[in-house]
Design a protein around this motif. Structure first.
Motif, short mmCIF file in Angstrom:
data_model
loop_
_atom_site.label_atom_id
_atom_site.label_comp_id
_atom_site.label_asym_id
_atom_site.label_seq_id
_atom_site.Cartn_x
_atom_site.Cartn_y
_atom_site.Cartn_z
N TYR A 1 0.84 -1.20 0.00
CA TYR A 1 0.00 0.00 0.00
C TYR A 1 0.87 1.25 0.00
CZ TYR A 1 -3.48 3.43 1.42
OH TYR A 1 -4.28 4.54 1.49
N ASN B 1 6.70 3.21 8.78
CA ASN B 1 5.88 2.09 9.25
C ASN B 1 6.07 0.86 8.36
OD1 ASN B 1 4.59 3.04 6.99
ND2 ASN B 1 2.54 2.97 7.88
N LYS B 2 6.75 1.01 7.24
CA LYS B 2 7.12 -0.13 6.39
C LYS B 2 8.64 -0.19 6.26
CE LYS B 2 2.92 0.44 3.61
NZ LYS B 2 2.65 1.83 3.99
N HIS C 1 6.30 -5.93 9.08
CA HIS C 1 6.68 -6.13 10.48
C HIS C 1 6.95 -7.60 10.77
CE1 HIS C 1 5.74 -6.90 14.77
NE2 HIS C 1 6.44 -5.77 14.96
N SER D 1 -3.99 -4.00 1.16
CA SER D 1 -4.55 -3.04 2.11
C SER D 1 -3.43 -2.49 2.99
CB SER D 1 -5.62 -3.72 2.98
OG SER D 1 -5.02 -4.69 3.83
N GLU D 2 -3.67 -1.34 3.56
CA GLU D 2 -2.63 -0.71 4.37
C GLU D 2 -2.28 -1.58 5.57
OE1 GLU D 2 -1.54 3.60 6.38
OE2 GLU D 2 -3.63 3.15 5.81
N GLN D 3 -3.30 -2.18 6.23
CA GLN D 3 -3.02 -2.98 7.41
C GLN D 3 -2.23 -4.23 7.04
OE1 GLN D 3 -3.80 -1.85 10.53
NE2 GLN D 3 -2.47 -3.56 11.16
N ASP D 4 -2.60 -4.89 5.94
CA ASP D 4 -1.86 -6.08 5.51
C ASP D 4 -0.41 -5.73 5.16
OD1 ASP D 4 -3.95 -7.81 5.87
OD2 ASP D 4 -4.60 -7.79 3.77
N SER D 5 -0.20 -4.58 4.56
CA SER D 5 1.16 -4.17 4.18
C SER D 5 2.02 -3.92 5.41
CB SER D 5 1.10 -2.91 3.32
OG SER D 5 0.33 -3.12 2.15
N VAL D 6 1.49 -3.19 6.38
CA VAL D 6 2.26 -2.89 7.59
C VAL D 6 2.56 -4.17 8.35
CG1 VAL D 6 2.20 -1.70 9.81
CG2 VAL D 6 1.36 -0.55 7.76
N ASN D 7 1.55 -5.03 8.51
CA ASN D 7 1.76 -6.28 9.24
C ASN D 7 2.76 -7.18 8.52
OD1 ASN D 7 -0.10 -5.41 11.13
ND2 ASN D 7 -1.80 -6.60 10.26
#
Length: 715
Positions: free
Chosen positions: A385, A466-467, A442, A433-439
């Motif tokens: 994302y 955050n990425k 991480h 999605s933004e949440q899937d990308s960050v997770n």
């Protein structure tokens, strides 16, 4: 005056030897004698023409000889043939070699002289054209599209192997175009009821046909087709890797949305089939002292969806839960191999009750969180994302970046034309999605670079903190049918010398900041196939136009004919027929003087073709005696010559001799009777223009088509 036959014979015998006459003279003596007897029989038993120079060849050989005459070979149609052959060789072969040759590693790498980098190539979205790609396209055009897309990728890949010889190749998904549509041998692959109406209307009408006609066998055919393009040429330049590299790998396990579907619409049987033949989509590889983590992003995207099942998301979730340990174990195994003492997991052989086993302290190769770690490269088919309008940079083909205002050094933001669109639809989503990308970043940890596909065009961005501030490159499609004029692939060079504990020994300054880098990349562009077709079209129009204009000018400017003159029913020029022929002429002055020395009654009697007796027919006689003609009026007919203007000089010769029309030949039929045949009437006007245009255009067409088919057949 000597008869015209002997005059013609002297002219022929004095001419220089031709190519075919040299070939016949080089035959063995026995065969040459047989051919000489054949030629003598064609000459009525007389051998007055020297076969050492110009043998009396059969008509087909003489036509071949005339076709290879230097003047004929240097004619305008043959010039166009030469131009077409050169253009086809360039467009079907040479342009691929030159494009890839410009991308040689030494042309862009910036490593120190003593460096021994690992060379890797990313190939994205080959998407083999199949029945799903253009379902409404008619038969010849769809076959032509499949042939050219396959040949385009095959030629590019062959040039890649010959010129670059990479150590590793990674495919970034979408290996097939309709892989998700072809049913499997086992399991239900039909769309669920909740998915009804989600397909585009243009695709919905073909669903029933696909379900009946295309299944496991068709998918296996596509799998074999993929292998014939990419796997068959993997070792084209040998098995040996580059210096100081442990081996060569080709990895094509990463799935795309065209292979499996996207999110909750991924079907388990289709995914199982893909992983059976290509391998698991979630994996860890240590290559060139870097850790590569591949993620099945299309299955990951099903997490939290309304119709997702645990069976669908469990594999990728379990992988991400253990990916840190998998990375450390892979690094530890690589270090042990480099040290020459590969570690193998061993268990103590003992028997104990299941209730008493301590599963929390099982033997493992994982050195723990304190173990060495190498720079991590994340591979995902779907890009991570980013904010809408994030510019992709100047190497994006679709739209160049907007020009910043005067005094601004940073790119324009937002730049929606230059950016990847943040959108989704049936069986696709442009970014995770933004949440899937960050997770994802991480969970994988220590991600320094991200490589993705799916978009078909090049895009390079730097993600926020955050990425992990990772640099992501979306790789161009390698197929010219994916909406880009100039496809390409990405070259990736890695050099990360380490010690026995995995600590880096050397690094070079990054071109993007002050931090050290162990990776360099370069976009290699492939030829513009549409531009090649446009060049073919321009030359086609030029060929047709030029040859048509020349055909029109042939009768106007008395140009030499490219087409052969129409063949009469009698023998051709310099031919000597199997049957003797006679010719009736109006008397000339010489013949009048000759006739005055003889009796008029004898000549009149000799002109009557009296039948011979049975005794006379049983013995060989000369043409003069056998047909009742004086020797001065007997000759062997030759083909009437057609001059450059399309006229028969012998026609005029008859008129100049006082006759009222054309000359006729009497052909004996063996019984004393004669058959009159006219000379061919010369072509004039539109008929001559049409014959010249058709002959010259057809000559160019069939040669060019044969050359093209040969190049296409051999890829």
């Amino acid at each position: 005056m000597a008869p015209s036959y002997y005059s013609n014979a002297r002219t022929m015998s004095s001419s220089p030897p031709t190519l075919l006459s040299r070939l016949i003279s080089a035959l063995p003596s026995g065969l040459s004698a047989q051919m000489q007897r054949l030629f003598d029989s064609q000459n009525g038993g007389y051998s007055s023409v020297s076969t050492a120079h110009t043998p009396h060849l059969p008509r087909s050989l003489r036509r071949l000889e005339r076709s290879f005459h230097p003047r004929k070979l240097l004619s305008l149609p043959h010039v166009f043939i030469a131009v077409w052959v050169v253009l086809l060789l360039w467009g079907e072969r040479w342009v691929f070699r030159s494009s890839v040759e410009d991308c040689r590693w030494e042309n862009w790498e910036r490593w120190p002289k003593e460096a021994t980098p690992h060379h890797l190539v990313f190939i994205a979205d080959p998407q083999l054209i199949d029945a799903h790609s253009y379902p409404g396209r008619p038969w010849p055009l769809d076959k032509f599209t499949v042939l050219h897309t396959d040949n385009y990728m095959k030629r590019s890949y062959i040039s890649l192997q010959e010129q670059l010889h990479p150590d590793t190749i990674f495919f970034l998904g979408d290996l097939f175009d309709g892989g998700r549509e072809w049913k499997t041998a086992h399991g239900n692959t039909q769309d669920p009821s909740w998915a009804n109406g989600l397909r585009p209307s243009g695709e919905q009408v073909y669903v029933d046909t696909w379900g009946k006609r295309y299944g496991e066998d068709y998918w296996l055919h596509e799998y074999d087709r993929f292998g014939r393009i990419f796997y068959d040429f993997w070792n084209l330049k040998g098995l040996d890797p580059n210096p100081w590299q442990r081996g060569r790998k080709i990895i094509s396990t990463l799935p795309g949305n065209h292979d499996l579907g996207f999110g909750q619409q991924v079907k388990i049987p289709i995914r199982n089939r893909f992983e059976t033949y290509f391998g698991e989509g979630n994996r860890v590889d240590v290559i060139g002292n870097h850790t590569f983590v591949s993620i099945d992003a299309v299955s990951l995207s099903a997490g939290g969806a309304e119709h997702a099942t645990k069976e669908l998301t469990q594999p990728v979730e379990d992988f991400l839960a253990n990916v840190q340990s998998l990375k450390r174990k892979a690094v530890q195994r690589e270090l042990s191999i480099q040290a020459g003492q590969e570690k193998v997991l061993q268990y103590v052989h003992k028997v104990e009750d299941l209730e008493n086993v301590d599963f929390s302290h099982l033997p493992t190769l994982d050195p723990g969180p304190s173990g060495p770690e190498l720079p991590t490269v994340l591979l995902t088919h779907v890009p991570l994302y980013r904010e809408p309008g994030t510019p992709c940079g100047p190497m994006r083909e679709h739209w160049p970046p907007e020009t910043p205002p005067k005094g601004q050094t940073s790119p324009v933001f937002p730049d929606h034309r230059n950016a990847i669109s943040i959108s989704k639809g049936y069986q696709y989503q442009n970014v995770l999605s933004e949440q899937d990308s960050v997770n994802l970043v991480h969970d994988v940890g220590n991600v320094k670079a991200v490589f993705s596909g799916d978009d078909h065009d090049y895009c390079e961005i730097v993600h926020p903190e955050n990425k992990n501030s990772a640099r992501e490159i979306t790789v161009k499609s390698t197929s010219w049918a994916m909406g880009v004029r100039k496809p390409g692939f990405l070259l990736f060079s890695m050099w990360n010398p380490i010690d026995a504990s995995g600590q880096p020994l050397y690094s070079t300054p990054s071109g993007h900041g002050s931090t050290a880098t162990t990776m360099e990349s370069h976009l290699c562009l492939l030829p513009d196939q549409l531009g090649i077709f446009i060049r073919y079209l321009i030359l086609l129009v030029l060929t047709l136009l030029t040859l048509t204009i020349r055909a029109i000018l042939v009768p106007i400017l008395n140009l030499s004919h490219f087409s052969s003159p129409p063949s009469p029913t009698t023998s051709s020029n310099n031919d000597f027929p199997l049957l003797p022929t006679t010719q009736k002429r109006e008397p000339t002055e010489e013949r009048e003087s000759h006739r005055s020395s003889n009796s008029s009654s004898n000549n009149i009697q000799n002109l009557n073709l009296a039948p011979r007796s049975s005794a006379a027919r049983t013995r060989s006689v000369s043409p003069a005696k056998g047909y009742g003609l004086p020797a001065s009026q007997v000759r062997f007919a030759t083909l009437p010559l057609i001059n450059a203007a399309g006229y028969n000089p012998r026609w005029d010769e008859g008129k100049s001799n006082g006759s009222s029309g054309p000359i006729f030949d009497f052909v004996g039929n063996g019984n004393g009777a004669g058959k009159r045949e006219k000379e061919a009437v010369p072509l004039k006007g539109i008929k001559l223009v049409w014959r010249e245009a058709w002959t010259s255009i057809w000559r160019v067409a069939w040669v060019v088509i044969c050359v093209y088919l040969w190049l296409a057949y051999y890829g």
